[in-house]
Design a protein around this motif. Structure first.
Motif, PDB file in Angstrom:
ATOM      1  N   TYR A  86       5.496  -7.551   4.186  1.00  0.00           N
ATOM      2  CA  TYR A  86       5.091  -7.593   2.784  1.00  0.00           C
ATOM      3  C   TYR A  86       5.830  -6.500   2.034  1.00  0.00           C
ATOM      4  O   TYR A  86       5.628  -5.312   2.315  1.00  0.00           O
ATOM      5  CB  TYR A  86       3.574  -7.392   2.637  1.00  0.00           C
ATOM      6  N   TYR A 293       8.741 -16.692  -0.343  1.00  0.00           N
ATOM      7  CA  TYR A 293       8.216 -16.734  -1.698  1.00  0.00           C
ATOM      8  C   TYR A 293       8.570 -18.025  -2.428  1.00  0.00           C
ATOM      9  O   TYR A 293       7.804 -18.545  -3.208  1.00  0.00           O
ATOM     10  CB  TYR A 293       8.725 -15.527  -2.500  1.00  0.00           C
ATOM     11  N   ASN A 325      11.687  -4.795  -5.585  1.00  0.00           N
ATOM     12  CA  ASN A 325      10.848  -5.889  -5.108  1.00  0.00           C
ATOM     13  C   ASN A 325      10.197  -6.607  -6.283  1.00  0.00           C
ATOM     14  O   ASN A 325      10.140  -7.833  -6.329  1.00  0.00           O
ATOM     15  CB  ASN A 325       9.765  -5.352  -4.165  1.00  0.00           C
ATOM     16  N   LYS A 349       1.269 -15.950  -0.824  1.00  0.00           N
ATOM     17  CA  LYS A 349       2.141 -14.807  -0.587  1.00  0.00           C
ATOM     18  C   LYS A 349       2.289 -13.983  -1.861  1.00  0.00           C
ATOM     19  O   LYS A 349       2.278 -12.747  -1.834  1.00  0.00           O
ATOM     20  CB  LYS A 349       3.510 -15.298  -0.122  1.00  0.00           C
ATOM     21  N   THR A 353       1.129 -10.044  -2.447  1.00  0.00           N
ATOM     22  CA  THR A 353       2.143  -9.068  -2.853  1.00  0.00           C
ATOM     23  C   THR A 353       1.699  -8.289  -4.076  1.00  0.00           C
ATOM     24  O   THR A 353       1.853  -7.058  -4.131  1.00  0.00           O
ATOM     25  CB  THR A 353       3.472  -9.784  -3.139  1.00  0.00           C
ATOM     26  N   TRP A 357       1.140  -4.266  -4.390  1.00  0.00           N
ATOM     27  CA  TRP A 357       1.775  -3.392  -5.391  1.00  0.00           C
ATOM     28  C   TRP A 357       0.737  -2.482  -6.056  1.00  0.00           C
ATOM     29  O   TRP A 357       0.931  -1.275  -6.166  1.00  0.00           O
ATOM     30  CB  TRP A 357       2.476  -4.230  -6.456  1.00  0.00           C
TER      31      TRP A 357
END
Length: 379
Positions: A86, A293, A325, A349, A353, A357
């Motif tokens: 990840y 992704y 990213n 996904k 993510t 973050w």
């Protein structure tokens, strides 16, 4: 920290769309991104390095212990993301960790810089993803006009390249762009600062890039698209080095001041760390970003990388730490959604993510503050 960045954001994201489009293999992408990231770190790393080392906290300078705690905290979080697949937002973790230790050191928040950072971080997914979506839709809408659209994108990329500031082109204290140096070579322009001179050089480079692209597309459209995609990947990799090296070496700058080391030497050291990370740890993350992704072809990958390059260079110019990213993944999602609809984007996904973050920024601030406070009490 530099190794973790090279293995994570700067090493995995620049060529991920090209790998997803099968324009280049994972191992070859890792090799190239390492070399280009090193070049970017050396030539463009000064602005973000200064911001990370001197502009995130007011009233104090980071001590050796504070910098050590901040970098170790951030590197650990990024490494966890690398080994779990990840992509952690590197800029979030390093910025959070540096702010955390800086506050624990007794510094004051740099609210003005925080507003700049927050604005860019907030706008990046919408601007990058939105432009990527619109570009991908345009490239898919009219096959007859596709060469003209792609040539226009090549011209826009050339325009950005003409105005990128490189340390090697300027003086010891100021970087210079190709348009500035080019204007100096033409006596018809009054000075290097002439707006007309810079505009002329910029337009010449943009039209040259567009013309070369159109000629190649006329010969073999598929091959030309793949070549353009690889060029874009290389430009994003270069930009990643210029931005991300500052996350690793920026916190070291205050403690290195007494030694009067040239900044270029420090940037080279950080670039070597990025290079090592890209060559040894990036393949895992390239696979995750390129395949997990969204399913991408050459045109949707081009649509993702053009805004990514522009946003990255904007961040480097203003000295704002930014997560590659976040830049690349939001663009990949935008272009993937345009090309294949919602079914081509992994929402699960994507959700994980975004949570990673947000959590990485919060955890980095708390851990940095707590760890430095605990060490200070023990000492």
């Amino acid at each position: 920290m530099a190794w973790a960045i090279g293995a994570g954001s700067s090493g995995s994201t620049p060529f991920a769309p090209a790998v997803g489009a099968k324009a280049i293999s994972i191992m070859r992408a890792s090799f190239l991104v390492g070399l280009l990231g090193f070049a970017g770190a050396t030539l463009q790393g000064a602005n973000v390095s200064e911001a990370m080392g001197r502009e995130l906290i007011h009233g104090v300078s980071l001590s050796p212990v504070a910098a050590t705690v901040g970098l170790l905290t951030a590197a650990s979080l990024v490494a966890i993301g690398v080994f779990t697949g990840y992509p952690i937002a590197t800029a979030f973790t390093v910025t959070g960790a540096v702010v955390g230790v800086g506050l624990a050191l007794g510094g004051d928040p740099a609210w003005g810089k925080y507003r700049q950072i927050a604005l860019l971080w907030t706008l990046t997914p919408f601007v990058g993803g939105g432009i990527a979506y619109a570009t991908a839709r345009s490239l898919d809408s009219d096959p007859d006009r596709r060469p003209m659209y792609i040539s226009g994108l090549a011209g826009a990329v050339g325009l950005v390249i003409a105005n990128i500031e490189f340390a090697a082109l300027g003086s010891a204290s100021n970087a210079a762009s190709i348009s500035t140096v080019g204007a100096q070579a033409f006596p018809l322009f009054v000075s290097a600062e002439s707006t007309a001179g810079k505009a002329f050089i910029s337009l010449t480079i943009a039209l040259t890039c567009a013309g070369i692209s159109y000629r190649e597309l006329a010969r073999d459209e598929v091959r030309a698209e793949r070549r353009f995609l690889l060029v874009l990947g290389g430009l994003v990799a270069f930009s990643a080095g210029g931005s991300q090296v500052g996350l690793a070496i920026g916190p070291l700058l205050p403690m290195l001041d007494p030694f009067e080391l040239p900044l270029t030497a420090i940037l080279i050291g950080g670039g070597v760390g990025l290079l090592a990370g890209s060559w040894t740890g990036a393949p895992r993350m390239i696979k995750a970003v390129s395949r997990d992704y969204s399913a991408l072809d050459s045109r949707s990958s081009i649509a993702a990388l053009v805004p990514s390059f522009a946003i990255a260079q904007t961040a480097v110019f203003f000295g704002i730490p930014v997560s590659f990213n976040e830049i690349i993944i939001s663009a990949i999602i935008g272009s993937g959604y345009a090309s294949g609809g919602a079914g081509s984007v992994s929402r699960k996904k994507m959700g994980y993510t975004i949570l990673a973050w947000i959590a990485s920024l919060t955890i980095a601030i708390v851990l940095g503050y707590t760890a430095f406070t605990a060490i200070t009490m023990i000492r």
